[in-house]
Motif scaffolding. Sequence first.
Motif, PDB file in Angstrom:
ATOM      1  N   ALA A   1       0.826  -1.208   0.000  1.00  0.00           N
ATOM      2  CA  ALA A   1       0.000   0.000   0.000  1.00  0.00           C
ATOM      3  C   ALA A   1       0.861   1.259   0.000  1.00  0.00           C
ATOM      4  N   ASP A   2       1.924   1.270   0.811  1.00  0.00           N
ATOM      5  CA  ASP A   2       2.792   2.445   0.878  1.00  0.00           C
ATOM      6  C   ASP A   2       3.512   2.676  -0.442  1.00  0.00           C
ATOM      7  N   VAL A   3       4.021   1.604  -1.030  1.00  0.00           N
ATOM      8  CA  VAL A   3       4.744   1.730  -2.298  1.00  0.00           C
ATOM      9  C   VAL A   3       3.813   2.242  -3.387  1.00  0.00           C
ATOM     10  N   LYS A   4       2.595   1.705  -3.429  1.00  0.00           N
ATOM     11  CA  LYS A   4       1.618   2.155  -4.429  1.00  0.00           C
ATOM     12  C   LYS A   4       1.362   3.642  -4.302  1.00  0.00           C
ATOM     13  N   ASP A   5       1.124   4.122  -3.068  1.00  0.00           N
ATOM     14  CA  ASP A   5       0.846   5.543  -2.856  1.00  0.00           C
ATOM     15  C   ASP A   5       2.027   6.409  -3.286  1.00  0.00           C
ATOM     16  N   GLN A   6       3.245   5.972  -2.950  1.00  0.00           N
ATOM     17  CA  GLN A   6       4.417   6.766  -3.280  1.00  0.00           C
ATOM     18  C   GLN A   6       4.683   6.775  -4.790  1.00  0.00           C
ATOM     19  N   LEU A   7       4.480   5.645  -5.445  1.00  0.00           N
ATOM     20  CA  LEU A   7       4.657   5.584  -6.898  1.00  0.00           C
ATOM     21  C   LEU A   7       3.662   6.495  -7.607  1.00  0.00           C
ATOM     22  N   PHE A   8       2.415   6.477  -7.153  1.00  0.00           N
ATOM     23  CA  PHE A   8       1.405   7.376  -7.724  1.00  0.00           C
ATOM     24  C   PHE A   8       1.840   8.835  -7.591  1.00  0.00           C
ATOM     25  N   ALA A   9       2.256   9.211  -6.377  1.00  0.00           N
ATOM     26  CA  ALA A   9       2.613  10.601  -6.114  1.00  0.00           C
ATOM     27  C   ALA A   9       3.823  11.028  -6.955  1.00  0.00           C
ATOM     28  N   ALA A  10       4.838  10.170  -7.020  1.00  0.00           N
ATOM     29  CA  ALA A  10       6.058  10.515  -7.755  1.00  0.00           C
ATOM     30  C   ALA A  10       5.800  10.594  -9.257  1.00  0.00           C
ATOM     31  N   TYR A  11       5.003   9.667  -9.781  1.00  0.00           N
ATOM     32  CA  TYR A  11       4.712   9.668 -11.218  1.00  0.00           C
ATOM     33  C   TYR A  11       3.858  10.879 -11.594  1.00  0.00           C
ATOM     34  N   ALA A  12       2.894  11.218 -10.737  1.00  0.00           N
ATOM     35  CA  ALA A  12       2.062  12.399 -10.983  1.00  0.00           C
ATOM     36  C   ALA A  12       2.909  13.670 -10.983  1.00  0.00           C
ATOM     37  N   GLU A  13       3.888  13.746 -10.069  1.00  0.00           N
ATOM     38  CA  GLU A  13       4.788  14.902 -10.030  1.00  0.00           C
ATOM     39  C   GLU A  13       5.605  14.989 -11.321  1.00  0.00           C
ATOM     40  N   GLY A  14       6.107  13.836 -11.773  1.00  0.00           N
ATOM     41  CA  GLY A  14       6.874  13.813 -13.015  1.00  0.00           C
ATOM     42  C   GLY A  14       6.036  14.225 -14.217  1.00  0.00           C
ATOM     43  N   GLU A  15       4.776  13.787 -14.256  1.00  0.00           N
ATOM     44  CA  GLU A  15       3.873  14.160 -15.348  1.00  0.00           C
ATOM     45  C   GLU A  15       3.621  15.667 -15.370  1.00  0.00           C
ATOM     46  N   ASP A  16       3.433  16.270 -14.200  1.00  0.00           N
ATOM     47  CA  ASP A  16       3.224  17.718 -14.128  1.00  0.00           C
ATOM     48  C   ASP A  16       4.462  18.467 -14.620  1.00  0.00           C
ATOM     49  N   LEU A  17       5.630  17.962 -14.259  1.00  0.00           N
ATOM     50  CA  LEU A  17       6.865  18.630 -14.663  1.00  0.00           C
ATOM     51  C   LEU A  17       7.105  18.514 -16.163  1.00  0.00           C
ATOM     52  N   ARG A  18       6.610  17.467 -16.786  1.00  0.00           N
ATOM     53  CA  ARG A  18       6.740  17.350 -18.239  1.00  0.00           C
ATOM     54  C   ARG A  18       6.049  18.516 -18.938  1.00  0.00           C
TER      55      ARG A  18
END
Length: 468
Positions: free
Chosen positions: A371-388
């Motif tokens: 559960a923790d890994v899933k939440d962190q992966l979502f947050a990090a990927y969303a941040e990367g998408e915004d930065l693109r």
Amino acid sequence: MKEYQTITEISGPLVFAEVDESIGYDEIVEIETPNGETKRGQVLESSKGLVAIQVFEGTEGIDRKSSVRFLGETMKMPVTEDLLGRVLDGSGRPIDGGPDIVPDERRDIVGEAINPYSREYPEEFIQTGVSAIDGMNTLVRGQKLPIFSGSGLPHNDLALQVARQATVPEEDEGDDDDGTEFAVIFGAMGITAEEANEFMEDFERTGALERSVVFMNLADDPAVERTVTPRLALTTAEYLAFDKGYHVLVILTDMTNYCEALREIGAAREEVPGRRGYPGYMYTDLAQLYERAGRIEGREGSVTQLPILTMPGDDDTHPIPDLTGYITEGQIVMDRDLNSQGIQPPINVLPSLSRLMDDGIGEGLTRKDHADVKDQLFAAYAEGEDLRDLVNIVGREALSELDNKYLDFADRFENEFIQQGYDTDRSIDETLDIGWELLSTLPKEQLNRIDEDLIEEYYVEEEQAVEA
């Protein structure tokens, strides 16, 4: 059983006949044409003195001289455990050259609604072997989780991959290593002959057919038959699950073709259309199918649904995905941009959702860090998408070192986590190990959604990564 020669009108897939007795709704009908051919149909509407019959095989050859026989029973599916390994057409008749089906019993295809009081809450993990599903939007036993796709996207490849790889992990250690307690019901509606051949070649090549029951309704088969195919598939699934104790995964493709058949029948009946020409009762009709997934208290088996639909024009506000989203517990979204990059399978995890995921990845079902890994992966990927989006405006050089790490993370997430090909079967441990490897490219202080003890246990230091 009475026989009539009182056909008054033929309209599309419908035949209208005059009668002098009460005819039941959904009653099965046999129509014999003047050249001796017998076609099956079902009563769609019954009023005093007149019935509307939808003909499964199409109305070609039927005229006013044809005979109509009402059989006095609704459509039933012959069910038996021996159906596993068989291929049937959209009306439930064998087309694989095998012997006739000798049923244990015949069941009404409408099914029986599960009493809400008797429903058991879905909370047991099903491993599909696909990281974007298992790691980020986990499928849970008894859930209904549709795949939202688009025309030309490889949803069929994903469906085949799930069909051959899906397992119940905690039951793989006992007598179930051969997969006999896990079954797949594959219902295809309106697919082309080429697609059907691809499905069958894959099922036979991988041995998945041994634990599967396949229903095939092709594009040149009557549209009316498509309204029957998913009900036959689900009736078979309920028998295997609740009578024989199997954990059954039902894959239905393509629900858009099913809804188009509903629209065609509605137009033939001259019904007042709803949104975009679809029947106003389509929500109820889809709910009758989707709500047949679940678990029953005191029964070993379960029915899990993975329906696939192609969104017309990639429009997720279209009535078919819109209504499906209301009824089901989430969605897996396939993305055209990821597909153009060669990502296999092209699943966009950000708009995807599994509402029951948190209940299916508790301690003892998967690793406790899931559960923790899933939440962190979502947050990090969303941040990367915004930065693109920001990079397109200011350029990458204008970003900070941390921002660049998030950009690199998003690229690697797509190319290492989501990308795996259609022949790779990853266990949940392999999926989470890849997740930790990617998260370890970010500074520890950025992992604010993961318990510190888990970071100490699984975080891969840069020196360790270089040595590995």
